[in-house]
Enzyme design. Structure first.
Site, PDB file in Angstrom:
ATOM      1  CE  LYS A 193      -1.894   2.925   1.889  1.00 39.95           C
ATOM      2  NZ  LYS A 193      -1.569   4.399   1.653  1.00 39.95           N
ATOM      3  CD  GLU A 268      13.645   1.186   8.952  1.00 42.41           C
ATOM      4  OE1 GLU A 268      14.048   2.234   9.687  1.00 42.41           O
ATOM      5  OE2 GLU A 268      14.138  -0.061   8.703  1.00 42.41           O
ATOM      6  CB  CYS A 302      13.497   9.237   7.583  1.00 39.56           C
ATOM      7  SG  CYS A 302      14.583   8.181   6.665  1.00 39.56           S
ATOM      8  CD  GLU A 404      10.211  13.344  10.515  1.00 35.59           C
ATOM      9  OE1 GLU A 404       8.812  12.961  10.872  1.00 35.59           O
ATOM     10  OE2 GLU A 404      11.166  12.697   9.866  1.00 35.59           O
TER      11      GLU A 404
HETATM   12  P1  NAD Z   1       2.482   8.686   7.059  1.00 29.29           P
HETATM   13  O1  NAD Z   1       2.632   8.040   8.370  1.00 29.29           O
HETATM   14  O2  NAD Z   1       1.319   9.802   6.961  1.00 29.29           O
HETATM   15  O3  NAD Z   1       2.005   7.887   5.986  1.00 29.29           O
HETATM   16  C1  NAD Z   1       2.788   6.655   5.695  1.00 29.29           C
HETATM   17  C2  NAD Z   1       1.911   5.419   4.988  1.00 29.29           C
HETATM   18  O4  NAD Z   1       1.217   4.905   6.192  1.00 29.29           O
HETATM   19  C3  NAD Z   1       1.218   5.994   3.728  1.00 29.29           C
HETATM   20  O5  NAD Z   1       1.098   4.927   2.878  1.00 29.29           O
HETATM   21  C4  NAD Z   1      -0.011   6.247   4.603  1.00 29.29           C
HETATM   22  O6  NAD Z   1      -1.467   5.902   3.666  1.00 29.29           O
HETATM   23  C5  NAD Z   1      -0.340   4.927   5.544  1.00 29.29           C
HETATM   24  N1  NAD Z   1      -1.171   5.227   6.662  1.00 29.29           N
HETATM   25  C6  NAD Z   1      -1.548   6.245   7.128  1.00 29.29           C
HETATM   26  N2  NAD Z   1      -2.417   6.027   8.218  1.00 29.29           N
HETATM   27  C7  NAD Z   1      -2.539   4.732   8.254  1.00 29.29           C
HETATM   28  C8  NAD Z   1      -3.351   3.711   8.998  1.00 29.29           C
HETATM   29  N3  NAD Z   1      -4.192   4.299  10.103  1.00 29.29           N
HETATM   30  N4  NAD Z   1      -2.911   2.514   8.763  1.00 29.29           N
HETATM   31  C9  NAD Z   1      -2.446   2.080   7.979  1.00 29.29           C
HETATM   32  N5  NAD Z   1      -1.746   2.727   6.934  1.00 29.29           N
HETATM   33  C10 NAD Z   1      -1.560   4.103   7.242  1.00 29.29           C
HETATM   34  O7  NAD Z   1       3.962   9.217   6.604  1.00 29.29           O
HETATM   35  P2  NAD Z   1       4.345  10.157   5.423  1.00 29.29           P
HETATM   36  O8  NAD Z   1       3.696  11.452   5.869  1.00 29.29           O
HETATM   37  O9  NAD Z   1       3.785   9.527   4.043  1.00 29.29           O
HETATM   38  O10 NAD Z   1       5.855  10.026   5.446  1.00 29.29           O
HETATM   39  C11 NAD Z   1       6.517  10.826   6.160  1.00 29.29           C
HETATM   40  C12 NAD Z   1       7.186  10.213   7.178  1.00 29.29           C
HETATM   41  O11 NAD Z   1       7.922   8.966   7.019  1.00 29.29           O
HETATM   42  C13 NAD Z   1       8.104  10.758   7.998  1.00 29.29           C
HETATM   43  O12 NAD Z   1       7.893  10.757   9.405  1.00 29.29           O
HETATM   44  C14 NAD Z   1       9.600  10.339   7.773  1.00 29.29           C
HETATM   45  O13 NAD Z   1      10.494  10.469   8.768  1.00 29.29           O
HETATM   46  C15 NAD Z   1       9.101   8.895   7.648  1.00 29.29           C
HETATM   47  N6  NAD Z   1      10.074   8.136   7.032  1.00 29.29           N
HETATM   48  C16 NAD Z   1      10.773   7.298   7.868  1.00 29.29           C
HETATM   49  C17 NAD Z   1      11.899   6.553   6.951  1.00 29.29           C
HETATM   50  C18 NAD Z   1      12.605   5.674   8.101  1.00 29.29           C
HETATM   51  O14 NAD Z   1      13.339   4.951   7.278  1.00 29.29           O
HETATM   52  N7  NAD Z   1      12.685   5.813   9.546  1.00 29.29           N
HETATM   53  C19 NAD Z   1      12.116   6.682   5.673  1.00 29.29           C
HETATM   54  C20 NAD Z   1      11.234   7.500   5.124  1.00 29.29           C
HETATM   55  C21 NAD Z   1      10.365   8.137   5.528  1.00 29.29           C
END
Ligand code: NAD
Length: 511
Positions: A193, A268, A302, A404
């Site tokens: 997803k 992550e 990230c 962040e």
């Molecule tokens: P997000 O948490 O809003 O969304 C990530 C994914 O989760 C999307 O596909 C979203 O549709 C899905 N999602 C949202 N709510 C959900 C739920 N209730 N149940 C299941 N899935 C759900 O994050 P974002 O805004 O897309 O990405 C940015 C974040 O990702 C930042 O915090 C960044 O640090 C993190 N990130 C971490 C790493 C790492 O390796 N630690 C790498 C890249 C990004």
């Protein structure tokens, strides 16, 4: 800047997007395009000027159930494939990713606003993930042996089953391959997803994999919203584990959603990584690395080094050098090869970044450069532009230091000595990376042991080696990716204990 080239690239990207979305960007389930029955879709919009790129299928619980069932069926045969055959198909996927490098780069830029100079490397990074894990296929099931005089214990591993991969929008293609490649190498099937703000390359990846010979159902992609398709995936009883990359709050929600079906989770999550610069460091290299780790990829990474901790003796001159560098960064159309920082992914993200800077300034901080006032007048008004910003005069408790921002914004704090630097570095709910700049080897080793983060980078920007463990402590994650750590997540370990002759069995009931 070259407006003509940018325009050509953009038109080419739109042609590719139109060809992939026929007429809607669909899920890819069981080797076929698949649409939600009631036809609900999401409008996917350009970060450059807010025009519509495409309509994307809005997956629901029924779509996720169809994908999970397909993955469950495919698992029975995929898990039996000889490891060598699995290896060969993963290499074939890598070949095909490389052959599609230009399309992947153009679509990723259209979707995310990341400049072509970075997305141009996306296919190479994605293919590397497949090749690395392809070569580990033949060792995935290996275990250990623990002989004693009376018993031999040995372990073996087997794939856990169909797994869910949920990925974010900042580096969508690379992050998808990072989760999917090890899962497939382990013998798992995957329901992916992707993020609703960056759907394009996920459907493309599923098609590439299928065309490269991956059997139908082994990789299914369901597009849609997190609280609909994502949530359904985390609750589906056929899915045995969730590999998640995204925000910390979402990770917490996913853990709760998956609890009733006892999902194994790998997270992550977010970060607020400190860069600690001592006065004995090679400051020329440090300036390069600090600027790169906060302003590349539009600051939406990230691992961004978003908190600069700099020794007081060099604070002013080091910050001044960074300001000069930030002001020269080329902000513009991400389709222009000269662009270094493109628009942020979404207007909501832009608002969040602007608010962080505004609030910090209201609280007494100084914003030295960047933001919306530093932009060229030629950029389309509806784009999500934000020029690289450096904010000093902050206090450790301010939001801009603790939260962040996920944009091109660097918060700067001075420190006096090693103890002060360590206290500031660890004063965070996050613990993903720490970057350390020093010429003192003893200090490097001493501090590396004390930073509360999953990764410590000394005198370097992030330099990923796929065999090493990648992941965070504290609110930055649970688990590690890379090498055998990935297999530990996607596989079950079984122990077999066999007695050798002569071992005395305890006796009861013989008196
Ligand atoms: P997000 O948490 O809003 O969304 C990530 C994914 O989760 C999307 O596909 C979203 O549709 C899905 N999602 C949202 N709510 C959900 C739920 N209730 N149940 C299941 N899935 C759900 O994050 P974002 O805004 O897309 O990405 C940015 C974040 O990702 C930042 O915090 C960044 O640090 C993190 N990130 C971490 C790493 C790492 O390796 N630690 C790498 C890249 C990004």
């Amino acid at each position: 800047m070259n407006a003509d080239i940018a325009q050509q690239n953009r038109s080419q990207a739109q042609t590719l997007i139109d060809a992939l979305s026929t007429p809607v960007l669909s899920h890819f389930i069981d080797g076929q395009n698949y649409l939600r029955q009631d036809g609900a879709t999401i409008s996917n919009r350009s970060p450059v000027d807010d025009t519509e790129l495409n309509q994307t299928a809005q997956g629901n619980e029924a779509d996720v159930a169809t994908a999970s069932l397909s993955s469950e069926k495919a698992f029975e045969s995929w898990r039996q494939w000889p490891a060598e055959k699995r290896r060969d198909v993963l290499h074939a996927i890598a070949d095909r990713i490389e052959a599609n490098a230009e399309s992947i780069a153009l679509m990723e830029t259209a979707d995310t606003g990341q400049p072509l100079r970075f997305t141009g490397k996306t296919a190479t990074r994605g293919a590397e993930n497949f090749r690395y894990f392809a070569d580990l296929c033949t060792r995935a099931a290996d275990g250990h042996s623990y002989p004693t005089p009376t018993h031999l214990n040995y372990t073996m591993r087997e794939p856990i089953g169909p797994v869910g991969a949920i990925t974010p929008w900042n580096m969508p293609f690379m992050l998808a391959t990072w989760k999917i490649a090890p899962a497939l190498a382990a013998g798992c099937t995957v329901v992916h997803k992707p993020a609703e703000w960056s759907p394009l390359t996920a459907t493309l990846l599923a098609k590439i994999a299928f065309e490269a010979g991956l059997p139908a159902g082994v990789l299914n992609t369901v597009q849609g919203l997190g609280n609909e398709a994502g949530s359904a995936l985390t609750q589906d009883p056929r899915i045995k584990a969730i590999a998640f990359v995204g925000g910390t709050q979402t990770g917490s929600r996913i853990m709760a959603q998956g609890a009733p079906s006892l999902k194994r989770v790998h997270f992550e999550l977010g970060g607020k990584s400190p860069v600690v610069v001592f006065d004995d460091a090679d400051l020329d290299r440090a300036v390069d690395a600090v600027a790169f780790m906060i302003f590349s990829l539009n600051g939406q990474r990230c691992n961004a080094g978003s908190r600069l901790l700099v020794q007081r003796s060099i604070h002013d001159q080091f910050v001044e050098r960074l300001i000069q560098r930030a002001q020269k960064i080329c902000v513009g159309n991400p389709f222009d090869p000269a662009t270094e920082v493109g628009p942020l992914i979404h207007s909501k993200q832009l608002t969040k970044v602007k608010e962080h800077c505004f609030n910090a300034v209201q609280a007494g901080a100084t914003m030295h450069c960047g933001g919306v006032n530093a932009l060229s007048a030629h950029l389309p008004a509806a784009g999500n532009w934000f020029a690289p910003a450096i904010v000093s005069g902050v206090t450790p408790a301010m939001d801009i230091v603790q939260q962040e921002v996920f944009g091109p914004v660097l918060a700067v704090l001075p420190f006096d000595d090693e103890a002060h630097a360590l206290a500031l570095a660890n004063d965070s709910r996050y613990g993903l990376s720490t970057y350390l700049w020093t010429g003192n080897v003893g200090r490097a080793h001493r501090l590396a042991r004390s930073f509360q983060s999953g990764m410590v980078w000394v005198n370097t920007e992030i330099a990923r080696n796929l065999s090493t463990p990648f992941g965070g402590m504290k609110d930055s994650g649970i688990g590690r990716d890379g090498g055998d750590w990935s297999f530990d997540f996607y596989m079950e370990t079984r122990n077999v204990c066999i007695a050798l002759d002569g071992h005395a069995i305890p006796q009861i009931g013989k008196l």
